[in-house]
Scaffold this motif. Structure first.
Motif, PDB file in Angstrom:
ATOM      1  N   ASN A   1       0.834  -1.211   0.000  1.00  0.00           N
ATOM      2  CA  ASN A   1       0.000   0.000   0.000  1.00  0.00           C
ATOM      3  C   ASN A   1       0.861   1.250   0.000  1.00  0.00           C
ATOM      4  O   ASN A   1       1.899   1.298   0.677  1.00  0.00           O
ATOM      5  CB  ASN A   1      -0.899   0.038   1.252  1.00  0.00           C
TER       6      ASN A   1
ATOM      7  N   LYS B   1      -3.236   0.161  -3.841  1.00  0.00           N
ATOM      8  CA  LYS B   1      -2.897  -1.136  -3.258  1.00  0.00           C
ATOM      9  C   LYS B   1      -2.545  -2.091  -4.378  1.00  0.00           C
ATOM     10  O   LYS B   1      -3.356  -2.353  -5.264  1.00  0.00           O
ATOM     11  CB  LYS B   1      -4.074  -1.686  -2.439  1.00  0.00           C
TER      12      LYS B   1
ATOM     13  N   SER C   1      -1.348  -5.963  -5.265  1.00  0.00           N
ATOM     14  CA  SER C   1      -1.366  -7.273  -4.615  1.00  0.00           C
ATOM     15  C   SER C   1      -1.206  -8.397  -5.625  1.00  0.00           C
ATOM     16  O   SER C   1      -1.612  -8.284  -6.788  1.00  0.00           O
ATOM     17  CB  SER C   1      -2.664  -7.461  -3.827  1.00  0.00           C
TER      18      SER C   1
END
Length: 661
Positions: free
Chosen positions: A395, A406, A408
């Motif tokens: 983040n 963010k 991921s």
């Protein structure tokens, strides 16, 4: 019980008059009599005062506006005579309990040899002058040592009209658990007759008790249910319920029931500390049919929700934090499908194992994982499944925290196979990346505006699925974009909250539903809209709409529901609700529901309600029409119901539904 505690408080308070301090503005002794003007008597936190008093032969006479203060209670009386610590007489006493907003009046109170005798008692939580309701008893007594209270000729008055009479009332203020009869449960159904259940409570020491409840339904049958409750440590408690109910032959044949006898049990146990910081919960159930739960003696309203779910589920949950980062769980579920003759082929989950790592941050990297092992079992089918999910995220924010990002990577692996199978295990795994852009903004000037937009990009990296995959139950992530937004806009007379959510493929084609919800309030007008739009069918598949508005003393609410699931038949109905406010507490109401597709009304409801602090009631009549298929075609069965719900604060009330034909 609150009435009993307050009466006890009156009695104990006046026994404090010895070993006290007496103050007065003026004291005059004539012979052996001491006359006091505006005396004040103080004993610890108890204060009593009156305009006049006299002390004669060690007897204290208080008269002319006797007022006593004790904690949150105020006592008023015309006069009081304190003969000695064992004999006190009080005339025309009034207790006002501020903490519970109640009052009690008694014409005479005489305390003698640990027994208080009372005459002409009135009690209510409504206004003191012309109360909406009150309890009246001609006489009564209270034993200070045994803490038993007896009241005679008890009447409940509503608007000065007697509506309920009890010739004798007996209870105890002693909080110690003891064996005896609990309050009965009664009900009436045109189909099953008069219901009466009488619980018998038996104490089995300080850590256990037993409740035995015989029950009868006059048209259907009779039975007996029992509940055993126990505690073995400060960290646990449990209950064991069991019972059986027998249908009459006539009832069983008339409704062609599969079972004449309904029996079962339920064991519930909860422990917050087994070894250290772990927790255990189990709920084991068994019944030969779901009527066992429906026929429990406390179902005096004949609530049929018990009959809806034909699946009986037993559960075991055990959770154990390994440390601050890891969590272990052991779960099991056992199912009994009461629609089957036997459950040899019903799939059970025995057990499920879970290992979870809580999300933590290492060098600004968020990481966690979740692994589940499932053991599925039946007589002819035994297989396992392993499901794992590992996300790793990073983040950060840009533009002074206006934009949050963010990043991921998400890995999902599932494998499953039959035990002792010679074929290779079924497998599914996928790796996908996500980029989430989101923000949270707020502005307040002449209006308030809060907005939380979110845009998530999912990119499929690797994906593989075995040819035989009937056991996997997987969820595949494709290249997609998810957009969601939540916002609130508010001014002095206007309010709006709005939520929208949509998932797209990367080519902006979508097979997901567009969900759109909003609530609007403008002065006294209120509008709610919740709809789902199917892009493939190019039509709305679900819509719920309500609009409410007042006209003079009437409040109108119109609601419409539309459902078109999976190309099935459309279901569509509207409901009209009208209520009229008679005053700030009382209203009349009417409700009507109509099925647009089938062209018949489902039900109508008419009633009245009152909501005051001292009492509330809700009385209504409902007629519902249930469609049935007969040889002549579609017809209707009519159900008629009288619904009562009345409560007198703080003594309790009655809640009952009467089904008529």
């Amino acid at each position: 019980m609150l009435l009993l505690r307050i009466i006890s408080l009156i009695f104990f308070s006046f026994s404090f008059l010895f070993g006290l301090e007496i103050f007065a503005i003026k004291a005059k002794k004539i012979g052996k009599i001491i006359y006091l003007t505006k005396p004040v008597i103080i004993y610890k936190n108890f204060i009593i005062q009156s305009k006049k008093a006299k002390i004669e032969n060690k007897i204290i006479y208080l008269y002319d506006d006797v007022i006593a203060f004790y904690q949150d209670n105020v006592y008023k009386a015309k006069k009081a005579i304190v003969y000695n610590k064992n004999k006190i007489s009080i005339k025309d006493i009034l207790l006002i309990d501020k903490s519970n907003d109640i009052w009690i009046k008694a014409k005479n109170v005489l305390y003698q040899k640990n027994i208080f005798n009372l005459k002409n008692i009135k009690f209510s939580s409504c206004c003191l002058n012309n109360p909406d309701w009150f309890l009246y008893s001609t006489s009564g007594s209270y034993n200070k040592q045994t803490k038993y209270i007896k009241l005679y000729n008890v009447k409940l008055y509503v608007r000065n009209v007697p509506v309920f009479y009890l010739p004798f009332y007996f209870n105890s203020l002693n909080k110690k658990r003891r064996s005896g009869l609990l309050r009965p449960y009664v009900g009436f159904s045109a189909k099953e007759g008069f219901l009466y259940s009488q619980p018998l409570y038996i104490t089995l020491g300080d850590r256990a008790d037993l409740e035995i409840t015989p029950t009868i339904r006059s048209f259907r049958g009779r039975g007996i249910y029992s509940t055993f409750r126990f505690v073995t440590s400060p960290y646990d408690f449990g209950t064991i319920r069991f019972g059986e109910f027998f249908d009459f032959n006539k009832y069983n044949k008339k409704y062609n029931l599969a079972n004449k006898k309904h029996y079962g049990y339920e064991i519930t146990y909860n422990r917050s500390k087994v070894f250290n910081n772990d927790k255990l919960y189990l709920n084991f159930k068994y019944a030969n049919d779901v009527d066992y739960f429906y026929l429990n003696p406390y179902n005096y309203a004949f609530n049929t929700n018990y009959l809806v779910n034909k699946l009986i589920t037993s559960k075991l949950n055990y959770i154990k934090p390994v440390d601050n980062n890891y969590f272990f769980g052991l779960y099991a579920k056992y199912f009994i499908d009461t629609t089957k003759e036997n459950n040899e082929n019903t799939i059970q989950i025995l057990p499920q194992l879970n290992l979870h790592k809580f999300e933590n941050k290492t060098f600004n990297i968020l990481n966690s994982f979740d692994i589940n092992f499932y053991n599925y079992y039946s007589k002819n089918k035994k297989y396992y499944k392993i499901d794992s999910y590992i996300p790793v995220a990073y983040n950060f924010d840009l533009f002074k925290d206006y934009l949050k990002i963010k990043l991921s990577e998400n890995f999902n692996y599932i494998t499953s196979n039959y035990y002792n199978s010679k074929t290779p295990p079924q497998k599914f795994y996928q790796l996908y990346s996500s980029i989430k852009l989101f923000s949270s903004l707020a502005k307040r000037t002449k209006f308030t505006h809060i907005i939380n937009p979110s845009l998530t990009f999912n990119f499929k990296q690797i994906s593989s699925l075995s040819k035989n995959n009937d056991l996997l139950n997987y969820s595949k992530i494709d290249n997609s974009i998810n957009f969601s937004l939540f916002q609130i806009f508010e001014t002095e007379h206007f309010y709006l909250d709005h939520t929208i959510n949509q998932n797209f493929k990367m080519n902006f084609k979508t097979n997901s539903l567009l969900e759109n919800k909003f609530n609007i309030k403008f002065f006294n007008l209120s509008l709610t809209e919740n709809n789902k739009y199917n892009n493939q069918l190019h039509r709305v598949t679900y819509n719920y709409f309500t609009f409410s508005f007042p006209i003079n003393s009437y409040n109108f609410k119109i609601s419409h529901i539309y459902n078109y699931p999976n190309n099935d038949k459309i279901s569509q109905s509207y409901t009209l609700h009208i209520d009229k406010n008679v005053n700030a507490y009382k209203k009349y109401y009417f409700e009507y529901n109509y099925d647009i597709e089938k062209k018949y009304y489902k039900y109508f409801l008419i009633g009245a309600s009152l909501n005051k602090k001292c009492w509330q009631y809700n009385v209504s009549f409902k007629k519902e029409r249930i469609p049935v298929l007969k040889n002549s075609g579609i017809s209707f069965n009519n159900n008629y119901m009288l619904i009562f719900n009345i409560n007198f604060y703080p003594i309790g009330g009655l809640k009952q539904t009467i089904q008529l034909r």
